[in-house]
Design a protein around this motif. Structure first.
Motif, PDB file in Angstrom:
ATOM      1  N   GLU A   1      58.161  71.744  -5.500  1.00  0.00           N
ATOM      2  CA  GLU A   1      57.657  73.142  -5.358  1.00  0.00           C
ATOM      3  C   GLU A   1      59.056  73.839  -4.628  1.00  0.00           C
ATOM      4  O   GLU A   1      59.342  74.947  -5.006  1.00  0.00           O
ATOM      5  N   ASP A   2      59.662  73.337  -3.466  1.00  0.00           N
ATOM      6  CA  ASP A   2      60.426  74.273  -2.903  1.00  0.00           C
ATOM      7  C   ASP A   2      61.846  74.284  -3.658  1.00  0.00           C
ATOM      8  O   ASP A   2      62.415  75.273  -3.688  1.00  0.00           O
ATOM      9  N   LEU A   3      62.081  73.230  -4.583  1.00  0.00           N
ATOM     10  CA  LEU A   3      63.429  73.344  -5.262  1.00  0.00           C
ATOM     11  C   LEU A   3      63.115  73.663  -6.848  1.00  0.00           C
ATOM     12  O   LEU A   3      64.091  73.762  -7.637  1.00  0.00           O
ATOM     13  N   GLY A   4      61.897  73.719  -7.259  1.00  0.00           N
ATOM     14  CA  GLY A   4      61.573  74.227  -8.404  1.00  0.00           C
ATOM     15  C   GLY A   4      61.922  73.132  -9.613  1.00  0.00           C
ATOM     16  O   GLY A   4      62.319  73.399 -10.670  1.00  0.00           O
ATOM     17  N   ILE A   5      61.610  71.649  -9.045  1.00  0.00           N
ATOM     18  CA  ILE A   5      61.777  70.666  -9.870  1.00  0.00           C
ATOM     19  C   ILE A   5      60.730  70.666 -11.062  1.00  0.00           C
ATOM     20  O   ILE A   5      59.680  70.608 -10.609  1.00  0.00           O
ATOM     21  N   ASP A   6      61.345  70.207 -12.140  1.00  0.00           N
ATOM     22  CA  ASP A   6      60.435  69.745 -13.159  1.00  0.00           C
ATOM     23  C   ASP A   6      60.653  68.761 -13.955  1.00  0.00           C
ATOM     24  O   ASP A   6      59.503  67.788 -14.271  1.00  0.00           O
ATOM     25  N   ASP A   7      61.625  67.833 -14.017  1.00  0.00           N
ATOM     26  CA  ASP A   7      62.183  66.704 -14.761  1.00  0.00           C
ATOM     27  C   ASP A   7      63.442  66.200 -14.178  1.00  0.00           C
ATOM     28  O   ASP A   7      64.004  67.041 -13.244  1.00  0.00           O
ATOM     29  N   PHE A   8      63.851  65.300 -14.751  1.00  0.00           N
ATOM     30  CA  PHE A   8      64.973  64.571 -13.943  1.00  0.00           C
ATOM     31  C   PHE A   8      66.157  65.243 -14.390  1.00  0.00           C
ATOM     32  O   PHE A   8      67.185  65.174 -13.168  1.00  0.00           O
ATOM     33  N   GLN A   9      66.488  66.197 -15.198  1.00  0.00           N
ATOM     34  CA  GLN A   9      67.534  66.964 -14.934  1.00  0.00           C
ATOM     35  C   GLN A   9      67.661  67.999 -13.863  1.00  0.00           C
ATOM     36  O   GLN A   9      68.742  68.372 -13.505  1.00  0.00           O
ATOM     37  N   ASP A  10      66.651  68.189 -13.221  1.00  0.00           N
ATOM     38  CA  ASP A  10      66.600  69.146 -11.931  1.00  0.00           C
ATOM     39  C   ASP A  10      66.578  68.148 -10.799  1.00  0.00           C
ATOM     40  O   ASP A  10      67.286  68.893  -9.827  1.00  0.00           O
ATOM     41  N   TRP A  11      66.207  66.968 -10.883  1.00  0.00           N
ATOM     42  CA  TRP A  11      66.411  66.360  -9.527  1.00  0.00           C
ATOM     43  C   TRP A  11      67.148  65.188  -9.292  1.00  0.00           C
ATOM     44  O   TRP A  11      67.873  64.695  -8.442  1.00  0.00           O
ATOM     45  N   GLY A  12      67.862  64.739 -10.840  1.00  0.00           N
ATOM     46  CA  GLY A  12      68.667  63.434 -10.683  1.00  0.00           C
ATOM     47  C   GLY A  12      69.964  63.896  -9.918  1.00  0.00           C
ATOM     48  O   GLY A  12      70.464  62.792  -9.048  1.00  0.00           O
ATOM     49  N   ALA A  13      70.603  64.892  -9.926  1.00  0.00           N
ATOM     50  CA  ALA A  13      71.837  65.244  -9.235  1.00  0.00           C
ATOM     51  C   ALA A  13      71.625  65.255  -7.752  1.00  0.00           C
ATOM     52  O   ALA A  13      72.651  65.388  -6.977  1.00  0.00           O
ATOM     53  N   ARG A  14      70.122  65.615  -7.325  1.00  0.00           N
ATOM     54  CA  ARG A  14      69.962  65.975  -5.866  1.00  0.00           C
ATOM     55  C   ARG A  14      70.017  64.647  -5.080  1.00  0.00           C
ATOM     56  O   ARG A  14      69.667  64.518  -3.878  1.00  0.00           O
ATOM     57  N   VAL A  15      69.753  63.466  -5.942  1.00  0.00           N
ATOM     58  CA  VAL A  15      69.530  62.247  -5.122  1.00  0.00           C
ATOM     59  C   VAL A  15      71.027  61.269  -5.010  1.00  0.00           C
ATOM     60  O   VAL A  15      71.579  61.200  -5.907  1.00  0.00           O
ATOM     61  N   PRO A  16      71.373  61.192  -3.674  1.00  0.00           N
ATOM     62  CA  PRO A  16      72.628  60.328  -3.410  1.00  0.00           C
ATOM     63  C   PRO A  16      72.460  59.127  -4.269  1.00  0.00           C
ATOM     64  O   PRO A  16      71.675  58.257  -4.364  1.00  0.00           O
ATOM     65  N   GLY A  17      73.871  58.798  -4.805  1.00  0.00           N
ATOM     66  CA  GLY A  17      74.025  57.604  -5.506  1.00  0.00           C
ATOM     67  C   GLY A  17      73.487  57.532  -6.989  1.00  0.00           C
ATOM     68  O   GLY A  17      73.951  56.473  -7.611  1.00  0.00           O
ATOM     69  N   ILE A  18      73.174  58.594  -7.616  1.00  0.00           N
ATOM     70  CA  ILE A  18      72.686  58.548  -8.982  1.00  0.00           C
ATOM     71  C   ILE A  18      73.793  59.101  -9.794  1.00  0.00           C
ATOM     72  O   ILE A  18      74.455  60.327  -9.551  1.00  0.00           O
ATOM     73  N   GLY A  19      73.916  58.370 -10.932  1.00  0.00           N
ATOM     74  CA  GLY A  19      74.732  58.750 -12.099  1.00  0.00           C
ATOM     75  C   GLY A  19      74.276  58.562 -13.266  1.00  0.00           C
ATOM     76  O   GLY A  19      73.165  57.867 -13.206  1.00  0.00           O
ATOM     77  N   PHE A  20      74.682  59.575 -14.257  1.00  0.00           N
ATOM     78  CA  PHE A  20      73.579  59.265 -15.630  1.00  0.00           C
ATOM     79  C   PHE A  20      74.394  60.029 -16.712  1.00  0.00           C
ATOM     80  O   PHE A  20      75.285  60.475 -16.640  1.00  0.00           O
ATOM     81  N   THR A  21      74.021  59.611 -18.000  1.00  0.00           N
ATOM     82  CA  THR A  21      74.273  60.201 -19.195  1.00  0.00           C
ATOM     83  C   THR A  21      72.988  60.818 -19.697  1.00  0.00           C
ATOM     84  O   THR A  21      72.111  60.145 -19.659  1.00  0.00           O
ATOM     85  N   SER A  22      73.128  61.842 -20.606  1.00  0.00           N
ATOM     86  CA  SER A  22      72.310  62.558 -21.060  1.00  0.00           C
ATOM     87  C   SER A  22      72.303  63.137 -22.421  1.00  0.00           C
ATOM     88  O   SER A  22      73.113  64.058 -22.500  1.00  0.00           O
ATOM     89  N   LEU A  23      71.717  62.667 -23.309  1.00  0.00           N
ATOM     90  CA  LEU A  23      72.026  63.415 -24.767  1.00  0.00           C
ATOM     91  C   LEU A  23      71.034  64.233 -25.054  1.00  0.00           C
ATOM     92  O   LEU A  23      71.284  65.115 -25.719  1.00  0.00           O
ATOM     93  N   ASP A  24      69.710  64.175 -24.604  1.00  0.00           N
ATOM     94  CA  ASP A  24      68.837  65.151 -24.798  1.00  0.00           C
ATOM     95  C   ASP A  24      67.552  64.444 -23.598  1.00  0.00           C
ATOM     96  O   ASP A  24      67.796  63.652 -22.877  1.00  0.00           O
ATOM     97  N   PRO A  25      66.524  65.424 -23.491  1.00  0.00           N
ATOM     98  CA  PRO A  25      65.618  64.890 -22.408  1.00  0.00           C
ATOM     99  C   PRO A  25      65.064  63.654 -22.500  1.00  0.00           C
ATOM    100  O   PRO A  25      64.487  63.195 -21.780  1.00  0.00           O
ATOM    101  N   GLY A  26      64.967  63.050 -23.991  1.00  0.00           N
ATOM    102  CA  GLY A  26      64.432  61.667 -24.107  1.00  0.00           C
ATOM    103  C   GLY A  26      65.489  60.823 -24.057  1.00  0.00           C
ATOM    104  O   GLY A  26      65.122  59.431 -24.483  1.00  0.00           O
ATOM    105  N   ALA A  27      66.549  61.051 -23.867  1.00  0.00           N
ATOM    106  CA  ALA A  27      67.908  59.690 -23.958  1.00  0.00           C
ATOM    107  C   ALA A  27      68.585  59.796 -22.844  1.00  0.00           C
ATOM    108  O   ALA A  27      69.845  60.477 -22.861  1.00  0.00           O
ATOM    109  N   ILE A  28      68.032  59.558 -21.640  1.00  0.00           N
ATOM    110  CA  ILE A  28      68.834  59.363 -20.371  1.00  0.00           C
ATOM    111  C   ILE A  28      68.860  58.054 -20.051  1.00  0.00           C
ATOM    112  O   ILE A  28      68.044  57.238 -19.970  1.00  0.00           O
TER     113      ILE A  28
END
Length: 735
Positions: free
Chosen positions: A78-105
Motif C-alpha cells: 500500500e505504501d509504495l502502490g505495488i500491484d505486480d512484479f513490475q512494481d516490486w521486482g526492482a525494489r528488492v536487492p539482488g533481483i534481475g529479470f527479463t520481461s516480454l509481457d506480464p505473463g513472460a517473466i
C-alpha cells in the motif's frame, strides 16, 4: 484474427465494482465524523515491527533465519502502490529479470541467470512458490490481499529443491479468519502518458461460517489498461495500431479454512486468472538504420497473448503433540496462446531486413499441468533440538507447439510445425536439524536427496520431411546446508551459511545435420549446482530507530548449463545445451530503514555484485567466448532510496507524503555481451489521506516520463519498455 488489437469483450468485474464504489465512498463519508484520530501510534514500532516468515517451512522471526531474505508486507504494497512484479521486482536487492509481457517473466537472483534462450528445454534458475505450490514458471500474480512476499537470496536446495539455484520467491496469501467478518474494496483510476486510461478494482470478503471454526475468504481483481505502445508497422500491407499493448486481467481466489477438531485443520483453495494482452511491451524497428524509439513498435501485426491459469490446493495440518504433520496437495494448470510476427526473426537470425516480406506468422501454444504433493513433520516444543523432515513429489507436463502460418494456413514445407511434450517427475526426501547451543547460538544442518526423470517427445513437420523422437534422462544427487546464527543482542543477529542448490537436467533433439556429426539424435545434459558462501547480519539500532539487514556472499556455479554451437568448418549446424560452463557471483546487498525524527522515515536498498563466467565457452552462435563474460540480465550496481513524512490533519485524519527513486545500471542482454540494456532511474511520488478505515491516495509513477530498458533480448532492437508517466488515484475502504 490477428489484424486487430485484442480487446476485452467479457462481462467484466469492472461493472460490479463500479456499482459498489459509490456506496462504499458514501459509507466512508458518513463514518468520517465518527472516527477517532488515526495517529501514528508509534512510528518507530511500525518501522521495527517484528516480521514473521515461513522461509524454513516453520513460522520464525526474521531475525532467527540464517539466510538473506527480502520481505515485502501488505503495508509495503500500500505504501509504495505495488500491484505486480513490475512494481516490486526492482525494489528488492539482488533481483534481475527479463520481461516480454506480464505473463513472460524470467527472474534471476544474485546474478544466477540462464544463458540459454529457450526456457522450454532449460529450467529457470529461480524457484517460485505460491504458498506451498511449486510453480513451473512465473505467472503474473497480483499482490492484493497477499500477506507478504518472501525473496530468499542464495540457493535454497535443501528445503525447496529444483530451480532454487540462485534463490526463491514465495507468495504468502492471507488465510480465512473465523474470528470475525472483514471486507476491503480498492479502486484505482489512472491515465498514462503516450497511452490512455486505466482501471483497477479489487474486492476481498472474509466471512465466518461457523464461529471460530470455519471461514470463507473470497478475493477478486480486475485490471484494464489501455496500453502505451504504438505499432506503426513499417511493412507492406501492415496495419498500424495505437496503444497496441492493452491488457485485461480478471481473476480471483476462493478459500475455506476449517478447524475440524482441536488438532486438525484443513484449508481448500482455488485460484483462477484470465489475461488478455493486445501486444507485448517490446519496442524497436527491425531496420538498424532507424533510431530506436521510446514507445514505438515496428512489427507487422500486434503479438497478442491469451493466458489462463488455475490452481486447486488442499492443505491439512494435524497436531501430533511432538510435531505438526502437514500435507500440501496442489493441482496447477496454465494455458497460453501467443501470436508472433516471424518476419522479425529473419533479420535477427540472418542479418537482413526486407520490408516486402509480409506473410510469415507464428502461433505458439503452451500448456502446463503440474501436480505436487508434500508431506512434512515440523517439530514442536521448546527443547534445544528442533527439526523438519518430509518428502516431496512433483509430476508436471509441458506441451509446446509453434506453427508457421501464411494467410491463415499452416506451412509444412517452408519452415515447420514443431511440437514438444516434456514430462518431469521429481521425487525428494529432505530434512533440516536445528540445535540451540545456547539462547544466543543456533546451528542448522540440512540435507536433501532428489531423483529426477525428464522425458521429451518431439514431433516436427517441415523442411526435410516429418519426424517424431522421444528420449528420457535421469539424475539423482544430494544437497546440503550448514548455518550458524548468533544473537549479538536482543535486536541484532549475525549469521554464516554454506548451502547448495541445483537445477534439473534435461534432453533435447538435434537437427538432422547435427545428428550426423554427433552420432546421436538427442543431446542430454546433467543438473548444474551452486554453492553459496554467505555471512550477514540483521537487526535494529539507535533505540529502534534504524533497521539494517546486509550480507556478503560468493556463489560458485559448477556444470553450468549453456547453449553451445555445433560447428563444422565455419557452419553452425545447431545449438545444444551442455554442462561445459563454470561461473561465479560475488557481491553484497543492504536494506535500511531510518527514523531520524518522529513521523519521518528514510528507506533504501543497495546491490553491488559481479557475476561472470570462469572458463572459455562456445556460444550458441559459434563464437568463442573467453572467461570473464558478464552473466546476462544481471545488474552490477543498483539502488533504491525513498522518504515518507506523516502528519495529522485535524483530529480525524492522517496524511502521508512519500517519494522513492530506483536506479539500475547497464546490463547485458546476452552471454556474448554484445547487447546492452541502458542504465535508468525512475522516480515516483505519492500523497495519501487516511481515516480510521479508508484511504485516498494520489500518485505519479515515473515522474520524469523516463523510457527505460527493462530488458533487451535477441538483438539491440528487442527492447522491452517500462510504463510511461502515470497519474492516478486509489481509494480503499475496509470493513
Amino acid at each position: 484474427m490477428h489484424d486487430q488489437p485484442h480487446k476485452n469483450t467479457r462481462v467484466s468485474l469492472r461493472k460490479l465494482i463500479a456499482l459498489i464504489a459509490p456506496f462504499a465512498l458514501m459509507i466512508s463519508s458518513q463514518l468520517l465524523g465518527q472516527e477517532t484520530s488515526k495517529q501514528a501510534d508509534d512510528e518507530s514500532d511500525r518501522i521495527l515491527e517484528e516480521v514473521i516468515v515461513s522461509a524454513q517451512k516453520r513460522e520464525q522471526r526474521l531475525l532467527d533465519v540464517p539466510i538473506s531474505i527480502g520481505v515485502l508486507t501488505a503495508q509495503t504494497f500500500e505504501d509504495l502502490g505495488i500491484d505486480d512484479f513490475q512494481d516490486w521486482g526492482a525494489r528488492v536487492p539482488g533481483i534481475g529479470f527479463t520481461s516480454l509481457d506480464p505473463g513472460a517473466i524470467n527472474v534471476n537472483i544474485r546474478g544466477i541467470s540462464s544463458v540459454a534462450l529457450s526456457t522450454i528445454f532449460v529450467s529457470r534458475t529461480t524457484a517460485v512458490y505460491f504458498d506451498d505450490t511449486a510453480m513451473m514458471g512465473f505467472p503474473p500474480i497480483k499482490v492484493f490481499d497477499l500477506e507478504r512476499i518472501e525473496v530468499m537470496r542464495g540457493p535454497q536446495g535443501t528445503l525447496y529443491g529444483s530451480q532454487a539455484l540462485g534463490g526463491l520467491i514465495r507468495f504468502v496469501t492471507n488465510k480465512p479468519d473465523a474470528s470475525g467478518f472483514a471486507a476491503k474494496l480498492q479502486f484505482t483510476g489512472s491515465s498514462t502518458a503516450h497511452g490512455g486510461e486505466n482501471f483497477q478494482g479489487d474486492v476481498m470478503l472474509n466471512v465466518p461460517l461457523v464461529e471460530d471454526k470455519v471461514a470463507l475468504r473470497v478475493v477478486a481483481w480486475d485490471r484494464n489498461e489501455d496500453g502505451f505502445i504504438d505499432n506503426i508497422a513499417p511493412f507492406a500491407g501492415a496495419t498500424g495500431t495505437e496503444d497496441s499493448n492493452d491488457q485485461n486481467i480478471l481473476g480471483g481466489r476462493f478459500s475455506i479454512r476449517a478447524l475440524l477438531s482441536d488438532k486438525l485443520e484443513a484449508t481448500i483453495s482455488v485460484m483462477y486468472q484470465d489475461m488478455e494482452l493486445g501486444d507485448t511491451n517490446r519496442v524497436g524497428f527491425l531496420d538498424p538504420s532507424v533510431p530506436q524509439p521510446d514507445w514505438i513498435n515496428g512489427v507487422r501485426l500486434p503479438e497478442t497473448v491469451d493466458e489462463t491459469l488455475s490452481q486447486f490446493g488442499l492443505n491439512i495440518n494435524y497436531e501430533l503433540g511432538f510435531a505438526d504433520l502437514i500435507s500440501a496437495t496442489t493441482f496447477f494448470d496454465r494455458d497460453r496462446e501467443q501470436f508472433n510476427d516471424i518476419n522479425q526473426f529473419l533479420f535477427i537470425l540472418q542479418g537482413f531486413f526486407d520490408p516486402t516480406i509480409t506473410f510469415l506468422d507464428g502461433d505458439i501454444t503452451t500448456k502446463e499441468e503440474t501436480f505436487t504433493q508434500e508431506l512434512r513433520l515440523v517439530s514442536s516444543g521448546d527443547g534445544p533440538w528442533q527439526w523438519t523432515a518430509g518428502g516431496f513429489y512433483r509430476d508436471s507436463e509441458t506441451f509446446f507447439r509453434q506453427t508457421i502460418i501464411t494467410n491463415g494456413e499452416t506451412v509444412n514445407g517452408l519452415f515447420s510445425d514443431d511440437q514438444l511434450t516434456q514430462k518431469i517427475k521429481h521425487k525428494a526426501l529432505f530434512g533440516e536439524l536445528y540445535y540451540n547451543f545456547s539462547d544466543d547460538l543456533k546451528l542448522t544442518l540440512g540435507l536433501r536427496y532428489f531423483d529426477d526423470e525428464v522425458e521429451d517427445t518431439s514431433k516436427t513437420d517441415g523442411f526435410g520431411g516429418s519426424s517424431e523422437l522421444s528420449g528420457v534422462t535421469e539424475s539423482d544427487d544430494f544437497l546440503y546446508k550448514v548455518a550458524l546464527n548468533y544473537a549479538l543482542s536482543d535486536d541484532v543477529t549475525a549469521y554464516a551459511t554454506v548451502g547448495t542448490g541445483y537445477r534439473q537436467g534435461g534432453i533435447e533433439f538435434v537437427t538432422p545435420l547435427a545428428q550426423i556429426f554427433l552420432g546421436k539424435e538427442t543431446a542430454e545434459w546433467d543438473p548444474d549446482f551452486t554453492t553459496n558462501y554467505e555471512i550477514g547480519f540483521k537487526g535494529s539500532f539507535l533505540d529502534h530507530r534504524l533497521r539494517l539487514a546486509g550480507s556478503v556472499y560468493y556463489i560458485d556455479w559448477k556444470d553450468m548449463q549453456v547453449e553451445e554451437g555445433i560447428i563444422v568448418g565455419e557452419a553452425v549446424l545447431d545449438a545444444i545445451i551442455t554442462n561445459v560452463g563454470e561461473a561465479h557471483s560475488t557481491g553484497f546487498d543492504l536494506e535500511a530503514t531510518l527514523q531520524p525524527v518522529d513521523n519521518f522515515e528514510l528507506f533504501g536498498t543497495i546491490t553491488v555484485q559481479e557475476a561472470e563466467t570462469d572458463i572459455d565457452v562456445v556460444s550458441g552462435s559459434g563464437a568463442i567466448l573467453p572467461a570473464g563474460q558478464k552473466m546476462p540480465n544481471t545488474v552490477d550496481f543498483a539502488y533504491t532510496i525513498g522518504a515518507a513524512y506523516s502528519f495529522d490533519v485535524g483530529d480525524n485524519l492522517r496524511a502521508r507524503i512519500s517519494g522513492d527513486y530506483l536506479y539500475q545500471d547497464d546490463r547485458f542482454g546476452n552471454i556474448e555481451n554484445t547487447i546492452v540494456a541502458e542504465s535508468y532511474g525512475i522516480g515516483n511520488l505519492r500523497a495519501s489521506l487516511s481515516g480510521e478505515s479508508w484511504d485516498v491516495v494520489l500518485f505519479v509513477d515515473n515522474v520524469s516520463d523516463k523510457a527505460a530498458d527493462v530488458s533487451v533480448l535477441f538483438a539491440s532492437n528487442w527492447i522491452f519498455r517500462n510504463t510511461p508517466r502515470t497519474i492516478g488515484v486509489t481509494v480503499r475502504k475496509s470493513y
